[in-house]
Design a protein around this motif. Structure first.
Motif, PDB file in Angstrom:
ATOM      1  N   ASN A 136       0.708  -1.108  -0.124  1.00  0.00           N
ATOM      2  CA  ASN A 136      -0.127  -0.247  -0.021  1.00  0.00           C
ATOM      3  C   ASN A 136       0.853   1.317   0.038  1.00  0.00           C
ATOM      4  O   ASN A 136       0.471   2.075  -0.994  1.00  0.00           O
ATOM      5  CB  ASN A 136      -0.907   0.059   1.121  1.00  0.00           C
ATOM      6  N   ARG A 137       1.807   1.265   0.914  1.00  0.00           N
ATOM      7  CA  ARG A 137       2.821   2.497   0.911  1.00  0.00           C
ATOM      8  C   ARG A 137       3.960   2.336   0.274  1.00  0.00           C
ATOM      9  O   ARG A 137       4.594   1.190   0.497  1.00  0.00           O
ATOM     10  CB  ARG A 137       2.899   2.909   2.481  1.00  0.00           C
ATOM     11  N   LEU A 138       4.632   3.383  -0.381  1.00  0.00           N
ATOM     12  CA  LEU A 138       5.849   3.279  -0.464  1.00  0.00           C
ATOM     13  C   LEU A 138       6.886   3.155   0.622  1.00  0.00           C
ATOM     14  O   LEU A 138       6.392   3.692   1.669  1.00  0.00           O
ATOM     15  CB  LEU A 138       6.353   4.475  -1.709  1.00  0.00           C
TER      16      LEU A 138
ATOM     17  N   TYR B  82     -11.023   3.756   0.380  1.00  0.00           N
ATOM     18  CA  TYR B  82     -10.192   2.519   0.326  1.00  0.00           C
ATOM     19  C   TYR B  82      -9.181   2.410   1.571  1.00  0.00           C
ATOM     20  O   TYR B  82      -9.193   1.249   2.207  1.00  0.00           O
ATOM     21  CB  TYR B  82      -9.325   2.392  -0.976  1.00  0.00           C
ATOM     22  N   TYR B  83      -8.558   3.558   1.892  1.00  0.00           N
ATOM     23  CA  TYR B  83      -7.472   3.239   2.997  1.00  0.00           C
ATOM     24  C   TYR B  83      -7.988   3.601   4.344  1.00  0.00           C
ATOM     25  O   TYR B  83      -8.030   2.584   5.034  1.00  0.00           O
ATOM     26  CB  TYR B  83      -6.543   4.475   2.438  1.00  0.00           C
ATOM     27  N   GLU B  84      -8.597   4.683   4.565  1.00  0.00           N
ATOM     28  CA  GLU B  84      -9.293   4.700   5.868  1.00  0.00           C
ATOM     29  C   GLU B  84     -10.504   4.040   6.261  1.00  0.00           C
ATOM     30  O   GLU B  84     -10.490   3.457   7.176  1.00  0.00           O
ATOM     31  CB  GLU B  84      -9.624   6.336   6.058  1.00  0.00           C
TER      32      GLU B  84
ATOM     33  N   GLN C 290       1.998  -7.290  -0.734  1.00  0.00           N
ATOM     34  CA  GLN C 290       2.063  -7.164   0.855  1.00  0.00           C
ATOM     35  C   GLN C 290       0.883  -6.716   1.227  1.00  0.00           C
ATOM     36  O   GLN C 290       0.236  -5.656   1.071  1.00  0.00           O
ATOM     37  CB  GLN C 290       3.133  -6.408   1.176  1.00  0.00           C
ATOM     38  N   ASP C 291       0.221  -7.466   2.528  1.00  0.00           N
ATOM     39  CA  ASP C 291      -0.597  -7.142   3.474  1.00  0.00           C
ATOM     40  C   ASP C 291      -2.239  -6.884   2.874  1.00  0.00           C
ATOM     41  O   ASP C 291      -2.530  -6.873   1.845  1.00  0.00           O
ATOM     42  CB  ASP C 291      -0.191  -5.706   4.150  1.00  0.00           C
ATOM     43  N   TYR C 292      -2.814  -6.752   4.075  1.00  0.00           N
ATOM     44  CA  TYR C 292      -4.341  -6.701   3.966  1.00  0.00           C
ATOM     45  C   TYR C 292      -5.090  -5.653   3.056  1.00  0.00           C
ATOM     46  O   TYR C 292      -6.323  -5.885   2.577  1.00  0.00           O
ATOM     47  CB  TYR C 292      -5.027  -6.753   5.237  1.00  0.00           C
ATOM     48  N   GLN C 293      -4.446  -4.765   2.507  1.00  0.00           N
ATOM     49  CA  GLN C 293      -4.932  -3.563   1.649  1.00  0.00           C
ATOM     50  C   GLN C 293      -5.024  -4.116   0.426  1.00  0.00           C
ATOM     51  O   GLN C 293      -5.887  -3.487  -0.412  1.00  0.00           O
ATOM     52  CB  GLN C 293      -3.963  -2.186   1.909  1.00  0.00           C
TER      53      GLN C 293
ATOM     54  N   SER D 234      -0.980   8.117  13.816  1.00  0.00           N
ATOM     55  CA  SER D 234      -1.362   7.154  12.807  1.00  0.00           C
ATOM     56  C   SER D 234      -2.942   7.340  12.448  1.00  0.00           C
ATOM     57  O   SER D 234      -3.557   7.329  13.319  1.00  0.00           O
ATOM     58  CB  SER D 234      -1.106   5.603  13.067  1.00  0.00           C
ATOM     59  N   ARG D 235      -3.401   7.130  11.272  1.00  0.00           N
ATOM     60  CA  ARG D 235      -4.565   7.045  10.713  1.00  0.00           C
ATOM     61  C   ARG D 235      -5.396   8.033  11.503  1.00  0.00           C
ATOM     62  O   ARG D 235      -6.536   7.703  11.980  1.00  0.00           O
ATOM     63  CB  ARG D 235      -5.303   5.614  10.819  1.00  0.00           C
ATOM     64  N   GLU D 236      -5.011   9.557  11.225  1.00  0.00           N
ATOM     65  CA  GLU D 236      -5.342  10.283  12.433  1.00  0.00           C
ATOM     66  C   GLU D 236      -7.094  10.817  12.015  1.00  0.00           C
ATOM     67  O   GLU D 236      -7.654  11.335  12.693  1.00  0.00           O
ATOM     68  CB  GLU D 236      -4.740  11.378  12.539  1.00  0.00           C
TER      69      GLU D 236
HETATM   70  O1  F6P Z   1       1.739  -4.037   9.377  1.00  0.00           O
HETATM   71  C1  F6P Z   1       0.468  -3.307   9.129  1.00  0.00           C
HETATM   72  C2  F6P Z   1       0.423  -2.004   8.483  1.00  0.00           C
HETATM   73  O2  F6P Z   1      -0.655  -1.528   8.171  1.00  0.00           O
HETATM   74  C3  F6P Z   1       1.251  -2.156   7.350  1.00  0.00           C
HETATM   75  O3  F6P Z   1       0.773  -2.374   6.240  1.00  0.00           O
HETATM   76  C4  F6P Z   1       1.649  -0.673   7.413  1.00  0.00           C
HETATM   77  O4  F6P Z   1       2.887  -0.435   6.459  1.00  0.00           O
HETATM   78  C5  F6P Z   1       1.959  -0.044   8.798  1.00  0.00           C
HETATM   79  O5  F6P Z   1       0.961  -1.030   9.521  1.00  0.00           O
HETATM   80  C6  F6P Z   1       1.432   1.152   9.122  1.00  0.00           C
HETATM   81  O6  F6P Z   1       0.071   1.691   8.682  1.00  0.00           O
HETATM   82  P1  F6P Z   1      -0.344   2.908   7.815  1.00  0.00           P
HETATM   83  O7  F6P Z   1       0.356   2.456   6.412  1.00  0.00           O
HETATM   84  O8  F6P Z   1      -2.048   2.815   7.736  1.00  0.00           O
HETATM   85  O9  F6P Z   1       0.263   4.106   8.305  1.00  0.00           O
END
Ligand code: F6P
Length: 481
Positions: free
Chosen positions: A19-21, A91-93, A145-148, A322-324
């Motif tokens: 999801n993230r770079l 999608y993300y939040e 990678q991961d659930y997203q 995080s995810r504010e």
């Molecule tokens: O490990 C779980 C996770 O959601 C990763 O996919 C992500 O890089 C990390 O935590 C940080 O979360 P976010 O990308 O939502 O800030």
């Protein structure tokens, strides 16, 4: 980038998709774009892997409405996938962090099920798959990678059957009783089964996944093998589902901790805190899965009962933002900060704060100095895929000192059995564990730490990535025969 950039359309034999770079685009005080290290353990674990392979990393650059061309950073080729403001919200939040995240973490918070969010999840997963298909060379290995991004393996397999596809889930996979609540559960299972190898943190996670496959698809499973029958002219195939516990670059943490400047900084931190007898440390994203509230409750009660004194014991809590914009995260922040204020108001003495609270993240060197300064590390997650902070603490303690208090609900507990294991819901048990850690003899501390360190150095991130990639390789060779 200019038109003439010869690398613009290059394709790669190894592609990581997350999801993230590894870097986030943020705006500084002057509104100028700056790149900062992305939060979370995923990025830290994948960076060394990427640097070993001459591959490309596909991901979101961390801010809405950015349309960027591929670029190089820190020796890696980064391929941005743009998200609109609407994608970020839905999608993300929304689906990723307000549906899947709480559902996959034992519904510690209540998951929301909205069809608009699901539509956005499908749309964005498709975009990631398309971008990946563009940069992957014929026959490339793609590691999602991961659930997203759980739909990406199937989307990629449909578009590019030549690829070898791996998927790794960094967070827990829920029991069928919880997973089956998800209205789109079968689509998620179909998406994941597009991979050749599906990796999880713990046996319990892969067991939950294969159970969901049996219940929802009726496919036969034997150990780690899932038999996918031939359908629509496509041949039958086998998917491997098994654990690959993630880890850290242990040597980096040891070497950094041994640096004289980092050790001096650890002494300085201790002095700045008033040279208490014991420093306890918590380091987490500010997330309700991390058990920060439980930790504060236990610590506050120990102070108010007089079992510890603020002159003797200080708790340093680093809570990185995080995810504010997600409501449950806003509520958590309010509650944590009110609690910290209350404990400090009730218990702090002049010149001795009971809790030193920091709502931001720090560079890695500073984290290592904090680990070195901390006599007791508190990892009290209510549910956690792995928890790499626990491993970073252990790897940093080249002096064989320090006590790790570790939740049995963190994946790391499967490996770090010589930690002081706790059930964070049991506040009295947690208080007793804190006291036991504070009073532990140097001999026992050293014995436990040596054993923990053996584990963290044997099973480092290189072992995780090579284990996963070997399994992918063996699987694709077997499929060719
Ligand atoms: O490990 C779980 C996770 O959601 C990763 O996919 C992500 O890089 C990390 O935590 C940080 O979360 P976010 O990308 O939502 O800030």
């Amino acid at each position: 980038m200019t038109e003439a950039d010869p690398t613009a359309h290059r394709q790669y034999d190894f592609v990581v998709v997350s999801n993230r770079l590894p870097v986030d685009s943020t705006l500084d005080d002057n509104g100028e774009q700056v790149w900062t290290q992305s939060p979370g353990g995923l990025v830290a674990a994948l960076e060394p892997v990427m640097k070993q392979h001459d591959g490309a990393w596909v991901g979101w650059p961390g801010r809405a409405d950015l349309d960027l061309e591929p670029f190089d950073a820190d020796g890696m080729r980064l391929v941005p996938v743009g998200l609109s403001e609407d994608d970020v919200e839905n999608y993300y939040e929304g689906f990723s962090n307000d549906t899947l995240w709480p559902l996959y973490h034992d519904v510690i918070a209540v998951p929301s099920f909205f069809r608009e969010w699901w539509d956005a999840y499908k749309r964005v997963n498709r975009r990631f798959a398309e971008r990946t298909a563009e940069v992957a060379a014929f026959g490339a290995i793609v590691w999602v990678q991961d659930y997203q991004l759980q739909l990406v393996p199937k989307l990629l397999r449909d578009a590019r059957p030549d690829l070898t596809i791996g998927f790794f889930n960094h967070i827990p996979f829920p029991s069928y009783g919880l997973f089956s609540q998800l209205p789109w559960r079968t689509h998620i299972i179909d998406g994941l089964l597009g991979a050749d190898v599906v990796g999880f943190q713990r046996d319990a996670d892969s067991g939950n996944f294969t159970q969901a496959v049996r219940r929802l698809k009726g496919f036969a499973t034997k150990g780690q093998h899932i038999a996918i029958p031939a359908v629509d002219g496509l041949p039958s195939r086998t998917v491997i589902a098994r654990k690959f516990p993630i880890s850290i670059d242990s040597t980096y943490y040891r070497n950094t901790a041994q640096r004289e400047d980092v050790r001096a900084r650890a002494r300085e931190i201790r002095a700045d805190l008033g040279n208490p007898k014991t420093i306890m440390l918590g380091v987490d994203r500010l997330d309700y899965t991390k058990g920060i509230r439980h930790r504060l409750l236990a610590y506050g009660e120990l102070l108010s009962e007089g079992r510890i004194k603020p002159e003797d014991v200080v708790l340093v809590q680093v809570a990185s933002p995080s995810r504010e914009r997600v409501k449950s995260y806003q509520d958590l922040r309010d509650e944590v900060e009110v609690t910290v204020g209350r404990i400090n108001g009730d218990s702090a003495a002049i010149g001795h704060q009971a809790i030193s609270y920091h709502h931001h993240s720090y560079p890695r060197e500073e984290m290592v100095a904090l680990y070195l300064a901390a006599d007791v590390m508190l990892v009290t997650a209510l549910r956690d895929g792995m928890n790499l902070v626990a491993k970073e603490y252990v790897a940093s303690r080249f002096d064989n000192d320090g006590v790790l208090i570790l939740s049995e609900f963190a994946g790391a507990a499967d490996e770090l059995k010589r930690a002081v294991l706790v059930n964070p819901h049991d506040i009295d048990g947690l208080k007793d564990a804190m006291i036991a850690a504070i009073d532990m003899s140097p001999h026992e501390r050293a014995q436990r730490m040596r054993s923990l360190r053996r584990r963290v150095f044997e099973d480092d991130v290189e072992k995780w990535s090579s284990g996963f990639l070997n399994a992918l390789d063996v699987h694709s060779l077997a499929s060719e025969q």
